[in-house]
Design a protein around this motif. Structure first.
Motif: not given
Length: 909
Positions: A546, A548, A570, A592-593
């Motif tokens: 998790s 980020k 993330h 992912n982004k």
């Protein structure tokens, strides 16, 4: 050369004047420290010098050890044996590892007993002077450049020779030189270690050497059966026939007469039948017995039938992968009475019953115990008051051992170097006493059911730990305790657990880490900037957590990284353009982004094998520099916002095997040049998908002949094939190839050239706007298993030639404009259901319910309806139908005209 002559000139004068056995120094010409104590200016009694031994009474040289004097000098040279004439009392001469190419003169020394010329570049056996070498008993020429024409007849002059070592001479091929069989004084003969001898062993020659005590023929290519007459060599103490191609049954008469036998190695051959340990019942002096086999072993070793009593006390027992005691799988009962064991290897035998931890209890001298890959059950039991201070390696991995590890395991086995209990069913917590193993370097408890946190005493006490693997358990809590003293740790595998929290800063104490695998946990937060301080990092896997944020600037510090996997987290932002990972082979950023364009810096990753950017928010076009990734095998860009044309530069990736560009916005036509990419036809088997970490081994034997490589990297990718995502890992990737261009905006026809991809396994062009007919050339895809052309605007008939695709298991042309009859449901086409063809209104025939008999003509047929000749009814029907059709059509037109006229406003009339 001048250094060697200066030695002998000095010796000559020292021998004439004063009678001292003086030796001049090699220091001026030698690169080694072997002669650092030789100082002529300070010491005239050369008998005190290193590597020189003199007779105590007359001060004459009796031993010269001139090894490795040219260790760092590649120049080859020839030695003149006449320089040794002053050494009249010389008994032992060693010239090992000196780049010697050959000799001048004759070896002529009546007192010489041992001559070691091993590990040089000698290609001709030196000339021996008549009967003057009547005292020579030992001759080593191992690891030289000897050939079959190297003057082996000179050896017959050595009438007293007892030991002859000719091993590691790779240019000796074929049969053993026949002259060897005339040397009946031999007690030890070695061609072992890697020559190229082959064929069967000659009975009349070998069995003539009745005085043989040691016979080493290992690591050759001998074949045929073992001559039963070897059982007549009653003086034999060592027999090593390992790593050959011997076949047939092991003669039952081989061992009973060899009552002096101490060492037997028959490992890695091709024996068949059954070998019974009862044939060893008379070998009371036996200390070493080795029988390891290849993966496909056809020999069954039986230690139980018929019943027998062992008179020997073994020190080394290797019975690995030898179908031991099938089908019962019982552990050898004679081991209950063995108390001198140092090494026991019973791995890969499918043995059953409780794990024999009593071997440790019964053998206090035991150093290595390998029970790997069996079916042992029960708990691993140790006695709390029975310490074994000699045990250095314990491997009971890949069994069915359950229960908990003893809490006191570290107290009972404090000197373990390697502990491997992975792939079992162990439960409970990791014993804190493991921290008492101060010299432990390898700890593998992966693939069990362990829970709880990592004990603090472990990470503080195991100060020599290099390798720790706790993967695939139920461990939880922080990754590592706050206190950490693993300063030598290089390999850390904590993946597939339930660790949570942030990346612990305590790991900074392990600055030498090269492999850090933390994937499949519950780790959260951002990647700290200090992660880039691990300058030795080669493999970093943080996927499926998790995590980020954006990638920190410290990623730009990695210089040796080969494997980077940050997938399925993330992360957001752009891929750092500062990365300069010239050694990177595998890059996984999928799930992912990440946004922005594909950075230009990637063009410098010349070693890149896998580029996986799937399921992100990357935009823009495929850059033209894509062809600079010359090593690329796998390119995965699925699920982004990429657009534009597919550039022809992609066809320059000549090693590409998997291409996935699906679910983007690519437009234009499919590049016809794709056929130039082999897509699997090369079948390159190299280190692309499976690479091993060199230089780190676990030694399982005193002789260092079994090295187990414990660290490797296996690439794993996912690819849509047969309508589902499949995961492919390691060596299987060498045999998988495919193209997925589905769910884009591609237009135009399917290029005929795609039919040249004869080795491809999967081709998916579905959900585009492709037009035209299905190319008949696709029938050339003889290896294809999945072909999806659905959801396009293809027209025409399905080529009959496609029925030649014998391996096709998934096929779909659904939702196109195809017409005509579906090819006969034969072979593979008989396995495809209605869903493969639905959405094509003009298709007919099985498996569709629509019959081709009386169906509407296809658009490709002529619209002219010609009456059948000699059929009055058919002719009348056609004419009446035509007249009725014209009358009805005219009436309809008139009606519509009148209704339109009367509905107009009055003033418009």
């Amino acid at each position: 050369m001048k250094n060697y002559y200066s030695l002998f000139v000095w010796v000559y004068f020292c021998t004439l004047f004063g009678g001292l056995a003086c030796i001049s120094t090699f220091k001026s010409g030698s690169s080694t420290s072997a002669f650092s104590s030789w100082d002529i200016a300070q010491e005239t009694d050369c008998c005190a010098w290193e590597n020189v031994k003199c007779d105590f009474h007359n001060k004459r040289v009796v031993q010269l050890s001139l090894n490795s004097t040219k260790l760092y000098d590649d120049s080859e040279w020839y030695l003149n044996f006449s320089l040794f004439l002053p050494f009249q009392e010389l008994q032992n001469l060693s010239l090992n590892q000196n780049n010697l190419r050959g000799f001048h003169g004759v070896v002529n020394s009546s007192k010489l007993q041992r001559l070691d010329l091993g590990w040089n570049k000698i290609d001709v056996i030196p000339f021996f002077g008549g009967d003057t070498l009547h005292s020579l008993k030992f001759l080593s020429l191992e690891n030289n450049w000897l050939t079959n024409s190297s003057n082996f007849n000179e050896l017959t002059k050595l009438k007293a020779l007892e030991t002859l070592n000719l091993g590691y001479n790779y240019d000796i091929v074929g049969h053993i030189p026949p002259v060897i069989w005339r040397m009946t004084s031999l007690k030890a003969l070695s061609f072992g270690g890697g020559s190229n001898l082959n064929g069967s062993l000659p009975k009349q020659g070998l069995c003539r050497l009745r005085k043989l005590e040691e016979l080493d023929l290992s690591w050759n290519s001998f074949s045929g059966v073992i001559p039963s007459c070897l059982g007549n060599l009653t003086s034999l103490k060592l027999l090593d026939l390992s790593n050959n191609y011997f076949s047939g049954v092991i003669p039952p008469t081989l061992f009973p007469n060899l009552k002096l036998l101490e060492h037997v190695s028959l490992s890695f051959n091709r024996f068949q039948g059954t070998f019974s340990f009862s044939s060893l019942s008379a070998n009371s002096k036996l200390k070493v017995f080795e029988f390891q086999s290849q993966d496909k072993n056809e020999l069954n070793v039986d230690t139980e039938n018929p019943p027998w009593i062992s008179l020997f006390q073994l020190k080394v027992l290797r019975l690995s992968n030898c179908r031991l005691n099938e089908p019962t799988g019982s552990i050898p009962s004679f081991l209950l009475n063995q108390y001198e064991l140092r090494l026991v290897d019973l791995s890969h035998n499918n043995m059953m019953g409780n794990v024999p931890s009593w071997l440790i209890k019964n053998n206090t001298k035991l150093e290595f115990l390998n029970l790997r890959n069996n079916s042992f059950t029960g708990s691993f039991l140790l006695h709390p008051n029975r310490k074994n201070l000699n045990m250095v390696q314990l491997d009971a991995s890949m069994n069915q051992i359950h229960g908990e590890l003893p809490n006191f395991i570290g107290t009972v086995l404090p000197n373990l170097f390697s502990l491997n209990m992975s792939v079992n069913a162990l439960q409970g917590r990791i014993p804190s006493s493991v921290g008492d193993m101060k010299i432990l370097q390898i700890l593998d408890l992966g693939n069990n059911d362990l829970f709880g946190e990592i004990p603090e005493h472990l990470v503080v006490g195991c100060v020599n730990l290099h390798y720790m693997k706790l993967s695939y358990n139920n461990l939880q809590g922080p990754l590592l305790p706050a206190k950490l003293n693993l300063t030598r740790l290089r390999y850390l595998y904590l993946d597939n657990n339930r660790f949570s929290g942030n990346l612990s800063p305590g790991i900074l104490n392990s600055s030498l880490i090269k492999f850090l695998h933390l994937n499949d946990n519950l780790i959260s937060g951002e990647i700290p900037n200090w992660l880039g301080d691990f300058s030795n990092m080669q493999s970093l896997i943080l996927s499926k957590n998790s995590l980020k944020g954006s990638l920190p600037p410290s990623f730009c510090k990695f210089q040796n990284l080969r494997f980077l996997d940050l997938s399925w987290n993330h992360f957001h932002g752009a891929i750092p353009s500062c990365m300069n990972l010239s050694s990177l082979k595998y890059l996984h950023l999928q799930g992912n982004k990440f946004s922005g364009i594909i950075p230009y810096k990637l063009s410098r990753f010349s070693s890149l094998v896998t580029l996986d950017l799937r399921d992100n928010e990357i935009v823009g076009k495929i850059p033209n520099w894509i062809n600079s990734l010359s090593s690329l095998r796998v390119l995965l860009l699925k699920g982004n916002n990429l657009d534009g044309l597919i550039p022809s530069h992609i066809c320059d990736l000549k090693n590409l095997t998997i291409l996935d560009m699906s679910s983007n916005n690519f437009s234009g036509s499919i590049p016809s040049c794709l056929y130039q990419i082999p897509f699997g036809s090369k079948k390159l088997i190299d280190d692309a998908f499976t690479t091993s970490e060199p230089g780190w081994y676990v030694d399982g034997s005193v002789d260092e002949d079994t090295n187990v490589l414990i660290t490797d990297v296996e690439e794993e990718i996912e690819f849509m094939s047969k309508n589902r995502f499949e995961s492919y890992k390691g060596n299987i990737l060498y045999y998988i190839s495919g193209i997925d261009l589905s769910q884009n905006k591609l237009t135009g026809p399917i290029p005929d050239e795609l039919g040249y991809l004869t080795s491809i396994y999967a081709l998916n062009l579905s959900h585009n706007h492709l037009t035209g007919s299905i190319p008949k050339t696709l029938s050339n895809l003889k290896e294809i298993e999945s072909l999806d052309l659905s959801y396009n605007m293809l027209s025409g008939e399905i080529p009959l030639e496609l029925t030649q695709l014998n391996f096709l298991s998934v096929f779909s042309v659904a939702y196109n404009n195809l017409s005509g009859s579906i090819p006969d449901t034969e072979a593979q086409f008989g396995t495809f259901g209605e869903s493969s063809y639905e959405g094509n209104s003009l298709l007919c025939g099985p498996p569709l319910e629509k019959s081709c008999i009386g169906s509407s003509p296809s658009p490709t047929d002529s619209v002219t309806l010609s009456p059948k000749p000699k059929d009055a009814f058919w002719n009348s029907f056609l004419w009446s139908f035509l007249v009725s059709y014209v009358a009805a059509f005219s009436g309809l037109i008139s009606l519509l005209y009148c209704r339109g006229y009367y509905r107009q406003p009055f003033r418009s009339r």
